[in-house]
Design an enzyme around this catalytic site. Structure first.
Site, PDB file in Angstrom:
ATOM      1  N   LYS A  22       0.833  -1.212   0.000  1.00  0.00           N
ATOM      2  CA  LYS A  22       0.000   0.000   0.000  1.00  0.00           C
ATOM      3  C   LYS A  22       0.864   1.257   0.000  1.00  0.00           C
ATOM      4  O   LYS A  22       0.651   2.162  -0.788  1.00  0.00           O
ATOM      5  CB  LYS A  22      -0.919   0.036   1.238  1.00  0.00           C
ATOM      6  CG  LYS A  22      -1.903  -1.100   1.315  1.00  0.00           C
ATOM      7  CD  LYS A  22      -2.802  -0.977   2.540  1.00  0.00           C
ATOM      8  CE  LYS A  22      -2.044  -1.001   3.857  1.00  0.00           C
ATOM      9  NZ  LYS A  22      -1.339  -2.279   4.128  1.00  0.00           N
ATOM     10  N   ARG A  97     -10.102   1.117   8.421  1.00  0.00           N
ATOM     11  CA  ARG A  97      -9.747  -0.282   8.683  1.00  0.00           C
ATOM     12  C   ARG A  97     -10.855  -1.048   9.364  1.00  0.00           C
ATOM     13  O   ARG A  97     -10.702  -2.227   9.659  1.00  0.00           O
ATOM     14  CB  ARG A  97      -8.529  -0.343   9.598  1.00  0.00           C
ATOM     15  CG  ARG A  97      -7.260  -0.256   8.838  1.00  0.00           C
ATOM     16  CD  ARG A  97      -6.145  -0.834   9.673  1.00  0.00           C
ATOM     17  NE  ARG A  97      -4.916  -0.265   9.200  1.00  0.00           N
ATOM     18  CZ  ARG A  97      -3.735  -0.515   9.732  1.00  0.00           C
ATOM     19  NH1 ARG A  97      -3.631  -1.319  10.746  1.00  0.00           N
ATOM     20  NH2 ARG A  97      -2.679   0.038   9.238  1.00  0.00           N
ATOM     21  N   ARG A 136      12.821  -8.943   5.157  1.00  0.00           N
ATOM     22  CA  ARG A 136      13.243  -7.559   5.329  1.00  0.00           C
ATOM     23  C   ARG A 136      14.241  -7.458   6.482  1.00  0.00           C
ATOM     24  O   ARG A 136      13.972  -7.946   7.573  1.00  0.00           O
ATOM     25  CB  ARG A 136      11.977  -6.745   5.630  1.00  0.00           C
ATOM     26  CG  ARG A 136      12.134  -5.270   5.533  1.00  0.00           C
ATOM     27  CD  ARG A 136      10.796  -4.619   5.316  1.00  0.00           C
ATOM     28  NE  ARG A 136       9.861  -4.804   6.434  1.00  0.00           N
ATOM     29  CZ  ARG A 136       8.656  -4.265   6.471  1.00  0.00           C
ATOM     30  NH1 ARG A 136       8.215  -3.555   5.457  1.00  0.00           N
ATOM     31  NH2 ARG A 136       7.875  -4.461   7.497  1.00  0.00           N
ATOM     32  N   ARG A 169      13.568  -6.749  12.383  1.00  0.00           N
ATOM     33  CA  ARG A 169      12.696  -6.122  13.390  1.00  0.00           C
ATOM     34  C   ARG A 169      11.884  -7.212  14.073  1.00  0.00           C
ATOM     35  O   ARG A 169      11.440  -8.156  13.409  1.00  0.00           O
ATOM     36  CB  ARG A 169      11.721  -5.154  12.706  1.00  0.00           C
ATOM     37  CG  ARG A 169      12.284  -3.772  12.488  1.00  0.00           C
ATOM     38  CD  ARG A 169      11.364  -2.931  11.623  1.00  0.00           C
ATOM     39  NE  ARG A 169       9.941  -3.151  11.914  1.00  0.00           N
ATOM     40  CZ  ARG A 169       8.966  -2.624  11.175  1.00  0.00           C
ATOM     41  NH1 ARG A 169       9.241  -1.886  10.117  1.00  0.00           N
ATOM     42  NH2 ARG A 169       7.702  -2.840  11.478  1.00  0.00           N
ATOM     43  N   ARG A 180      -0.263 -10.841  13.515  1.00  0.00           N
ATOM     44  CA  ARG A 180      -0.819  -9.532  13.122  1.00  0.00           C
ATOM     45  C   ARG A 180      -1.833  -9.703  12.005  1.00  0.00           C
ATOM     46  O   ARG A 180      -2.865  -9.055  11.983  1.00  0.00           O
ATOM     47  CB  ARG A 180       0.300  -8.606  12.651  1.00  0.00           C
ATOM     48  CG  ARG A 180       1.055  -7.947  13.796  1.00  0.00           C
ATOM     49  CD  ARG A 180       2.395  -7.459  13.342  1.00  0.00           C
ATOM     50  NE  ARG A 180       2.354  -6.197  12.629  1.00  0.00           N
ATOM     51  CZ  ARG A 180       3.337  -5.763  11.859  1.00  0.00           C
ATOM     52  NH1 ARG A 180       4.423  -6.480  11.675  1.00  0.00           N
ATOM     53  NH2 ARG A 180       3.246  -4.601  11.253  1.00  0.00           N
TER      54      ARG A 180
HETATM   55  P1  ADP Z   1       0.695  -1.811  10.406  1.00  0.00           P
HETATM   56  O1  ADP Z   1       0.469  -1.989   8.959  1.00  0.00           O
HETATM   57  O2  ADP Z   1       1.881  -2.520  10.948  1.00  0.00           O
HETATM   58  O3  ADP Z   1      -0.521  -1.988  11.239  1.00  0.00           O
HETATM   59  P2  ADP Z   1       0.563   1.145  10.261  1.00  0.00           P
HETATM   60  O4  ADP Z   1       1.738   2.007  10.020  1.00  0.00           O
HETATM   61  O5  ADP Z   1      -0.498   1.144   9.219  1.00  0.00           O
HETATM   62  O6  ADP Z   1       1.174  -0.288  10.554  1.00  0.00           O
HETATM   63  O7  ADP Z   1      -0.130   1.532  11.647  1.00  0.00           O
HETATM   64  C1  ADP Z   1       0.594   1.596  12.853  1.00  0.00           C
HETATM   65  C2  ADP Z   1      -0.375   1.511  14.037  1.00  0.00           C
HETATM   66  O8  ADP Z   1      -1.249   2.641  14.022  1.00  0.00           O
HETATM   67  C3  ADP Z   1      -1.307   0.312  13.992  1.00  0.00           C
HETATM   68  O9  ADP Z   1      -0.727  -0.835  14.581  1.00  0.00           O
HETATM   69  C4  ADP Z   1      -2.497   0.824  14.814  1.00  0.00           C
HETATM   70  O10 ADP Z   1      -2.214   0.774  16.207  1.00  0.00           O
HETATM   71  C5  ADP Z   1      -2.575   2.266  14.406  1.00  0.00           C
HETATM   72  N1  ADP Z   1      -3.478   2.461  13.252  1.00  0.00           N
HETATM   73  C6  ADP Z   1      -3.143   2.823  11.990  1.00  0.00           C
HETATM   74  N2  ADP Z   1      -4.246   2.961  11.219  1.00  0.00           N
HETATM   75  C7  ADP Z   1      -5.305   2.681  12.009  1.00  0.00           C
HETATM   76  C8  ADP Z   1      -6.723   2.634  11.800  1.00  0.00           C
HETATM   77  N3  ADP Z   1      -7.287   2.941  10.609  1.00  0.00           N
HETATM   78  N4  ADP Z   1      -7.511   2.286  12.853  1.00  0.00           N
HETATM   79  C9  ADP Z   1      -6.984   2.016  14.056  1.00  0.00           C
HETATM   80  N5  ADP Z   1      -5.672   2.013  14.323  1.00  0.00           N
HETATM   81  C10 ADP Z   1      -4.821   2.357  13.314  1.00  0.00           C
HETATM   82  P1  ADP Z   2       2.289  -1.859   3.213  1.00  0.00           P
HETATM   83  O1  ADP Z   2       2.285  -0.350   3.181  1.00  0.00           O
HETATM   84  O2  ADP Z   2       1.060  -2.440   2.554  1.00  0.00           O
HETATM   85  O3  ADP Z   2       2.537  -2.445   4.584  1.00  0.00           O
HETATM   86  P2  ADP Z   2       4.851  -1.642   1.794  1.00  0.00           P
HETATM   87  O4  ADP Z   2       4.539  -0.754   0.638  1.00  0.00           O
HETATM   88  O5  ADP Z   2       5.588  -1.058   2.943  1.00  0.00           O
HETATM   89  O6  ADP Z   2       3.514  -2.366   2.316  1.00  0.00           O
HETATM   90  O7  ADP Z   2       5.660  -2.898   1.247  1.00  0.00           O
HETATM   91  C1  ADP Z   2       6.152  -3.909   2.136  1.00  0.00           C
HETATM   92  C2  ADP Z   2       7.459  -4.507   1.576  1.00  0.00           C
HETATM   93  O8  ADP Z   2       7.204  -5.196   0.360  1.00  0.00           O
HETATM   94  C3  ADP Z   2       8.518  -3.450   1.252  1.00  0.00           C
HETATM   95  O9  ADP Z   2       9.779  -4.006   1.554  1.00  0.00           O
HETATM   96  C4  ADP Z   2       8.349  -3.212  -0.252  1.00  0.00           C
HETATM   97  O10 ADP Z   2       9.547  -2.792  -0.860  1.00  0.00           O
HETATM   98  C5  ADP Z   2       7.948  -4.602  -0.724  1.00  0.00           C
HETATM   99  N1  ADP Z   2       7.046  -4.556  -1.899  1.00  0.00           N
HETATM  100  C6  ADP Z   2       6.037  -3.686  -2.141  1.00  0.00           C
HETATM  101  N2  ADP Z   2       5.399  -3.986  -3.306  1.00  0.00           N
HETATM  102  C7  ADP Z   2       6.024  -5.099  -3.791  1.00  0.00           C
HETATM  103  C8  ADP Z   2       5.835  -5.910  -4.980  1.00  0.00           C
HETATM  104  N3  ADP Z   2       4.868  -5.654  -5.892  1.00  0.00           N
HETATM  105  N4  ADP Z   2       6.657  -6.971  -5.143  1.00  0.00           N
HETATM  106  C9  ADP Z   2       7.636  -7.260  -4.228  1.00  0.00           C
HETATM  107  N5  ADP Z   2       7.862  -6.531  -3.103  1.00  0.00           N
HETATM  108  C10 ADP Z   2       7.077  -5.464  -2.887  1.00  0.00           C
END
Ligand code: ADP
Ligand code: ADP
Length: 229
Positions: A22, A97, A136, A169, A180
Site C-alpha cells: 500500500k 480499517r 526484510r 525487526r 498480526r
Molecule cells: P501496520 O500496517 O503494521 O498496522 P501502520 O503504520 O499502518 O502499521 O499503523 C501503525 C499503528 O497505528 C497500527 O498498529 C495501529 O495501532 C494504528 N493504526 C493505523 N491505522 C489505524 C486505523 N485505521 N484504525 C486504528 N488504528 C490504526
Molecule cells: P504496506 O504499506 O502495505 O505495509 P509496503 O509498501 O511497505 O507495504 O511494502 C512492504 C514490503 O514489500 C517493502 O519491503 C516493499 O519494498 C515490498 N514490496 C512492495 N510492493 C512489492 C511488490 N509488488 N513486489 C515485491 N515486493 C514489494
C-alpha cells in the site's frame, strides 16, 4: 445502477494487509495523480512524536499492535482530510480499517454531497506477505532496509553504508507477522464487503512486480466504475 462520472474530489482507498504494498503504491499514485498520500499509521506516529493528546491516547494500542479505537482514529483522520491540500482528493492508506470507520467516512463525505471514488484492494496471499516481510532486514545504525530476495546488501548480512551486521525487526518475524495478519484480515475483508456492495472495489493482483501493480491500478482508475446508487 448507473455509471458514475469522476467526482470533483477524488478519494481513493488502498486496502490490503501489512506488506501488501500500500505504502509503495500510494507514493507512486500520489505523484501520478497529484493527490496527497494520507497514511493513518504515519499520522499516529507523527502525533506520538509531537506529544499531542491523540498521540498519548493512541500509544498504548500502537505498542501492542492493536487498532486504536474508532472514535480517536476517525476524529484524527477527518481533521487531516479537511486540510486544504486534500481539496481535490487524496490517496487513503490504512484508513478506514473497520466498518465503523468506513461508515463515519461515508457520512462525512455525504455531508458535502461527496462519496468515495474508488477502492483498490491490493491482494497478496498470506504466505507471500510472510515471505516479503520476513525477508526484510535493517541496519541498526543507519536504518537502511534490505530485502533477502530483491534488495540484497553487497556482503550478506552486512550494511553497505557502514558494515554493521543487519538485524530483523521483532515484528517482522514470521510468527509475529502471522499473528498480526490474523487480527488485521477479518476487519479488512469487512471493509471490502462494505464497499463491494456499491460496485466501487477493484481487486488488483499484488504479487506482480511493483510497476505492474501500478499499471493495473491506473488501468482500473481510468475505467468508469459501475457504482450502485
Ligand atoms: P501496520 O500496517 O503494521 O498496522 P501502520 O503504520 O499502518 O502499521 O499503523 C501503525 C499503528 O497505528 C497500527 O498498529 C495501529 O495501532 C494504528 N493504526 C493505523 N491505522 C489505524 C486505523 N485505521 N484504525 C486504528 N488504528 C490504526
Ligand atoms: P504496506 O504499506 O502495505 O505495509 P509496503 O509498501 O511497505 O507495504 O511494502 C512492504 C514490503 O514489500 C517493502 O519491503 C516493499 O519494498 C515490498 N514490496 C512492495 N510492493 C512489492 C511488490 N509488488 N513486489 C515485491 N515486493 C514489494
Amino acid at each position: 445502477m448507473s455509471v458514475a462520472s469522476t467526482p470533483a474530489r477524488r478519494i481513493v482507498l488502498l486496502v490490503g494487509a501489512v506488506g501488501a504494498g500500500k505504502g509503495t503504491q500510494a507514493e507512486i499514485l500520489s505523484r501520478e495523480l497529484g493527490l496527497p498520500h494520507l497514511a493513518s499509521g504515519d499520522l499516529f506516529r507523527q502525533a506520538l512524536r509531537d506529544g499531542t493528546s491523540v498521540g498519548d491516547q493512541a500509544r498504548q494500542y500502537m505498542e501492542r499492535g492493536e487498532l486504536v479505537p474508532d472514535e480517536i482514529t476517525i476524529a484524527m483522520f477527518m481533521e487531516r482530510l479537511a486540510q486544504p491540500d486534500a481539496a481535490r482528493g487524496a490517496i487513503l492508506d490504512g484508513f478506514p480499517r473497520t466498518v465503523g470507520q468506513a461508515e463515519a467516512l461515508d457520512e462525512t463525505l455525504a455531508g458535502h454531497g461527496e462519496r468515495i471514488w474508488r477502492v483498490i484492494f491490493i491482494d497478496v496471499p498470506t504466505e507471500e506477505i510472510i515471505r516479503r516481510v520476513a525477508g526484510r532486514f535493517q541496519c541498526p545504525t543507519c536504518g537502511t532496509t534490505y530485502h533477502a530476495s530483491h534488495d540484497r546488501p553487497r556482503v550478506e548480512g552486512t550494511c553497505d553504508n557502514d558494515g554493521t551486521p543487519l538485524v530483523q525487526r521483532d515484528d517482522d518475524r514470521p510468527e509475529v507477522v502471522r499473528a498480526r495478519l490474523e487480527k488485521q484480515v477479518p476487519p479488512m475483508l469487512a471493509v471490502i464487503d462494505h464497499y463491494q456492495a456499491r460496485g466501487v472495489v477493484d481487486r488488483v493482483d499484488g504479487t506482480q512486480e511493483i510497476d505492474a501493480v501500478t499499471d493495473s491500478i491506473m488501468r482500473d482508475l481510468r475505467a468508469p466504475s459501475s457504482e450502485v446508487r
